[in-house]
Design a protein around this motif. Structure first.
Motif, PDB file in Angstrom:
ATOM      1  N   PHE A 269       0.842  -1.188   0.000  1.00  0.00           N
ATOM      2  CA  PHE A 269       0.000   0.000   0.000  1.00  0.00           C
ATOM      3  C   PHE A 269       0.883   1.246   0.000  1.00  0.00           C
ATOM      4  CE2 PHE A 269      -2.384  -3.044   2.918  1.00  0.00           C
ATOM      5  CZ  PHE A 269      -3.020  -3.680   1.861  1.00  0.00           C
ATOM      6  N   TYR A 270       0.469   2.228  -0.769  1.00  0.00           N
ATOM      7  CA  TYR A 270       1.201   3.490  -0.874  1.00  0.00           C
ATOM      8  C   TYR A 270       0.229   4.653  -0.768  1.00  0.00           C
ATOM      9  CZ  TYR A 270       5.180   0.767  -2.596  1.00  0.00           C
ATOM     10  OH  TYR A 270       6.203  -0.130  -2.712  1.00  0.00           O
ATOM     11  N   GLN A 271       0.739   5.824  -0.420  1.00  0.00           N
ATOM     12  CA  GLN A 271      -0.055   7.048  -0.457  1.00  0.00           C
ATOM     13  C   GLN A 271       0.520   7.963  -1.522  1.00  0.00           C
ATOM     14  OE1 GLN A 271      -1.854   8.635   3.040  1.00  0.00           O
ATOM     15  NE2 GLN A 271      -1.117  10.711   2.626  1.00  0.00           N
ATOM     16  N   THR A 272      -0.341   8.451  -2.385  1.00  0.00           N
ATOM     17  CA  THR A 272       0.122   9.347  -3.450  1.00  0.00           C
ATOM     18  C   THR A 272       0.600  10.664  -2.857  1.00  0.00           C
ATOM     19  OG1 THR A 272      -2.095  10.254  -3.789  1.00  0.00           O
ATOM     20  CG2 THR A 272      -1.492   8.315  -5.093  1.00  0.00           C
ATOM     21  N   ASP A 273       1.472  11.351  -3.595  1.00  0.00           N
ATOM     22  CA  ASP A 273       1.963  12.653  -3.121  1.00  0.00           C
ATOM     23  C   ASP A 273       0.965  13.758  -3.484  1.00  0.00           C
ATOM     24  OD1 ASP A 273       2.310  13.194  -5.823  1.00  0.00           O
ATOM     25  OD2 ASP A 273       4.488  12.981  -5.775  1.00  0.00           O
TER      26      ASP A 273
ATOM     27  N   SER B  83      -7.334   2.075  -4.237  1.00  0.00           N
ATOM     28  CA  SER B  83      -7.816   1.972  -2.868  1.00  0.00           C
ATOM     29  C   SER B  83      -6.960   0.933  -2.157  1.00  0.00           C
ATOM     30  CB  SER B  83      -9.300   1.547  -2.838  1.00  0.00           C
ATOM     31  OG  SER B  83      -9.440   0.265  -3.431  1.00  0.00           O
ATOM     32  N   VAL B  84      -7.193   0.763  -0.870  1.00  0.00           N
ATOM     33  CA  VAL B  84      -6.484  -0.266  -0.110  1.00  0.00           C
ATOM     34  C   VAL B  84      -7.211  -1.593  -0.306  1.00  0.00           C
ATOM     35  CG1 VAL B  84      -5.819  -1.066   2.184  1.00  0.00           C
ATOM     36  CG2 VAL B  84      -5.582   1.349   1.585  1.00  0.00           C
ATOM     37  N   LEU B  85      -6.517  -2.543  -0.881  1.00  0.00           N
ATOM     38  CA  LEU B  85      -7.102  -3.842  -1.209  1.00  0.00           C
ATOM     39  C   LEU B  85      -6.680  -4.847  -0.140  1.00  0.00           C
ATOM     40  CD1 LEU B  85      -8.857  -5.003  -3.512  1.00  0.00           C
ATOM     41  CD2 LEU B  85      -6.748  -5.742  -4.608  1.00  0.00           C
ATOM     42  N   LEU B  86      -7.530  -5.000   0.885  1.00  0.00           N
ATOM     43  CA  LEU B  86      -7.170  -5.892   1.987  1.00  0.00           C
ATOM     44  C   LEU B  86      -7.382  -7.360   1.630  1.00  0.00           C
ATOM     45  CD1 LEU B  86      -8.621  -3.956   5.080  1.00  0.00           C
ATOM     46  CD2 LEU B  86      -6.220  -4.185   4.389  1.00  0.00           C
TER      47      LEU B  86
END
Length: 438
Positions: free
Chosen positions: A68-72, A129-132
């Motif tokens: 998981f990453y967060q865009t800048d 999105s976060v794919l759990l």
């Protein structure tokens, strides 16, 4: 054979967004030991996303990873700068998705068999999105594919059936001559070629040598007949594309134990790299002319069972015991330098202890060009860079999976360092008139 092509990446318009979502991996076509840069753009700023990788091996098994990453603030992610916040790993690791590939079917190991005919196709997928819990209902916003080849353009593969010697010879493009290397895998038998093909892609004439369970070779090797390995060295040195009057040897596990015997007894061996191995002969009696060496018996009754897996290291008895002194390999006899590359989290054997024992013996006997390179957090399977971390897998020798050991990030970091140091060591110490270097 590998063909280099241009890269354009993949694009997709996100619903409700005027900008195209992009995902690129560069280079898109590369050798398996080369790094890949992964970038994404066109996403909402400061948004959590999922990057997923998967590859299908030649048996049809799937290996997969995700982070998981967060865009800048510009809606971008660059794995050379962006931190994985969760998933299979955390932190800034540009090759993390390759390192973390794990089998869908437990205890499988990702191994390239056909190095010449096809690459591994690593699929990269972006989810906004976060794919759990991934499922077939989740469709990626954009995908791309990278080709990971194990042989460079122009490398030749020649099947070897010379007298008793069996294997495959890989020759770099060009007239040469090139430093010659014999490369062997552990005691499972058969023939694995991916390290040899990559070494040839980096300028070595490399013989992937089989010694059991291949073609007409015996299924098991009850005795280490060192003459067979000498015949392999002589075969390699006869090739006009091989330089100098000596060869290097690179081997892991049981094969590295044999490599240490080769270094100690065969005049053709000029430099040796031992990856995670004992300093004494275990299990298999050795013969070479009028020389014979008894082996330390395996203590199978001492192996440890952990739920569904087995830890083998306790089956290797202490070579310092007085009754085993004739089984300790006389490393001081080696013509050339010896480099031990060891992971200090190896759970197949206590490779750091064994390497230090070999070093102490060499120093005591006056041999100075023996080196121990310790890799903190690394396990047993030190493979080329970009290879997935494999802490445990099924083995043909045992009815339950074997623990290899190690930790994901330090192990895969060690693979990058070990690959570079091993090649530098071989280049420095092979060829006419070379002096041992590290």
């Amino acid at each position: 054979m590998m063909i280099i092509t241009d890269i354009s990446g993949s694009l997709c318009r996100c619903s409700g967004s005027p900008e195209m979502i992009g995902l690129a991996a560069t280079p898109e076509v590369s050798l398996a030991d080369e790094p890949v840069r992964i970038r994404a753009w066109g996403l909402p700023p400061q948004t959590a996303i999922t990057l997923r990788a998967w590859v299908r091996d030649e048996k049809g098994d799937i290996f997969h990873s995700r982070a998981f990453y967060q865009t800048d603030t510009e809606g971008k992610v660059d794995l050379e700068q962006s931190e994985a916040t969760g998933g299979d790993f955390r932190g800034i690791y540009p090759m993390g998705l390759f390192w973390a590939l794990k089998p869908t079917t437990p205890y499988r190991r990702l191994i390239k068999q056909d190095v010449m005919g096809s690459p591994f196709l690593v699929h990269l997928e972006l989810y906004p999105s976060v794919l759990l819990v991934p499922s077939e209902d989740h469709l990626p916003a954009v995908t791309t594919v990278v080709e990971r080849w194990y042989v460079a353009p122009g490398v030749q593969r020649l099947q070897v059936r010379d007298g008793r010697v069996r294997g495959a010879l890989f020759l770099p493009p060009g007239e040469g001559p090139f430093p010659g290397v014999i490369e062997m895998f552990g005691g499972l038998g058969g023939l694995l070629e991916f390290r040899s093909s990559l070494l040839a892609s980096r300028g070595f004439a490399c013989l992937a040598l089989a010694y059991s369970a291949y073609e007409d070779l015996p299924k098991f090797m009850p005795t280490v007949d060192l003459t067979y390995f000498e015949e392999a060295a002589q075969f390699l040195l006869r090739n006009p594309k091989v330089s100098g009057d000596g060869v290097g040897v690179v081997a892991v596990c049981k094969a590295a134990e044999i490599a240490l015997c080769m270094a100690s007894y065969l005049p053709q061996v000029q430099a040796t790299v031992c990856l995670n191995c004992p300093n004494a002969l275990y299990g298999n009696f050795l013969t070479y002319g009028n020389i014979s060496m008894e082996a330390i018996p395996y203590q199978i009754q001492k192996v440890q069972i952990h739920s569904e897996t087995i830890q083998f290291s306790s089956a290797l008895d202490d070579p310092r015991k007085p009754e085993y002194q004739d089984s300790v390999i006389p490393i001081e006899r080696a013509r050339g330098p010896v480099l031990f590359c060891v992971g200090d989290k190896d759970q197949l054997c206590e490779s750091l202890f064994f390497a230090n024992e070999a070093l102490a013996r060499a120093r005591k006997k006056g041999k100075q060009n023996v080196y121990v390179r310790r890799y903190p957090g690394a396990g047993h399977l030190l493979e080329p860079p970009g290879s997935p971390f494999c802490p445990v897998s099924q083995s043909a020798f045992f009815p339950v999976p074997v623990i290899w050991g190690g930790e994901l990030v330090p192990h895969c970091t060690a693979q990058e360092t070990c690959w570079r140091e091993m090649r530098d060591f071989l280049h420095s110490n092979l060829g006419p008139g070379t002096k041992s270097k590290l």
